[in-house]
Enzyme design. Structure first.
Site: not given
Length: 360
Positions: A284, A192
């Site tokens: 995710e 991320e």
């Protein structure tokens, strides 16, 4: 995943039945001689009478590749993977065992597991040799079960992936060199990225991809996008920055993360538009808020998964652990007791299991 850190912004933090022309149920390896019953409440399984063996995901699909904007198997058929992500292995390695992986492969029908290796927060940087060995151990276990493995370089804070560039080069060289004979590995090189521009992230990707390709030229590589892999949406942008300035590499896909209780129509629309222009993989997602906590929003989650099914976007849910948060699918204490059956699932766990099994 926004885990064990203070919430920052709406951080978009996340595979596994295959959508083939004909459905394939990933139960036992092709050499098996019996089927396995669904796990009971203790996670145990009981052999049933002999039946025709069914191919595992890897046996059925082989080496995956990107074809156009979709993920395809070795025959060139578009497929969709569905599965689970581990939590950080520095905290929850006790949740990744032979018993738990048997449950995911045989009862849930997962065809992909994401191995979440945190770089900071007590992870890889504290003991590179240990965490590299742990990833290799999990790859071996998943390979034995005919399941795809996503090797997740779980950088999060600092948000600039270049902070860990040399560590990433060392890690991916070691993993790819050791496992380059496998056809079930997918590399996710930046979980991320956040707080930096897409151009900065793109530059990182273009340095890491050749490191993997030198050892494993055929594997699919997953590339993190800006603003916690939200395609920039969490920073007020949208997918156009990636669409108009893609990474200079082939056989790659771009990651998207969502948490249904926090990320609504704007995120869903960006995902839908992006999936028509670039290869996207949801590495995710959660049915809760962006911290993986709070009430489940199954209605919004279903809208995302319906879109993913319609466009064959593969997905992985966060997370297969017994963490106290509602986003961890197991009840607290399950991993220590070695119990992974349906009686050990939280509400989100039961819902996600049903979603994966529905793809059989």
């Amino acid at each position: 995943m926004v885990s064990r850190r203070a919430p920052i912004i709406a951080a978009v933090a996340t595979a596994a039945m295959l959508a083939l022309g004909t459905a394939v149920v990933p139960l036992l390896p092709a050499t098996a001689v019996s089927t396995v019953a669904p796990a009971d409440d203790t996670g145990s399984t009981t052999p049933q009478s002999a039946a025709a063996p069914q191919a595992t995901p890897v046996a059925a699909n082989g080496q995956l590749r990107v074809c156009g904007v979709r993920l395809c198997n070795q025959q060139g058929t578009q497929i969709q993977l569905r599965g689970m992500s581990t939590h950080g292995t520095q905290w929850y390695s006790q949740c990744v065992t032979n018993a738990s992986l048997d449950t995911l492969a045989n009862d849930w029908g997962a065809d992909v597991v994401r191995i979440s290796t945190y770089v900071q927060e007590g992870g890889y940087e504290t003991n590179p040799q240990r965490f590299t060995a742990l990833v290799n151990e999990y790859i071996d276990k998943l390979t034995a079960r005919g399941v795809y493995a996503i090797v997740d370089w779980h950088m999060l804070d600092p948000g600039d992936p270049n902070f860990n560039l040399q560590r990433a080069k060392t890690f991916f060289t070691a993993i790819a060199q050791r496992n380059n004979g496998n056809n079930n590995i997918i590399y996710e090189v930046a979980n991320e990225p956040n707080g930096v521009s897409w151009q900065t992230i793109k530059g990182y990707h273009e340095q890491i991809i050749p490191v993997i390709r030198a050892q494993d030229p055929d594997a699919v590589i997953l590339l993190g996008t800006r603003a916690w892999s939200s395609l920039g949406v969490s920073d007020g942008a949208n997918e156009s920055e990636v669409v108009n300035n893609p990474v200079n590499a082939s056989n790659v896909m771009y990651t998207f993360h969502f948490y249904a209780a926090s990320h609504g129509q704007e995120y869903l629309d960006a995902l839908s538009r992006a999936a028509d222009r670039i290869p996207v993989f949801i590495t995710e997602f959660g049915t809760q808020n962006y911290a993986g906590e709070g009430a489940n929003d199954f209605n919004m989650s279903q809208r995302y998964l319906n879109l993913a099914a319609s466009k064959k976007i593969s997905w992985v849910n966060w997370n297969f652990s017994d963490d106290h948060r509602s986003g961890a699918v197991l009840t607290e204490g399950s991993c220590a007791s070695g119990s992974f059956g349906t009686g050990n699932l939280k509400e989100a766990g039961r819902w996600i299991r049903d979603q994966i099994r529905a793809g059989a």
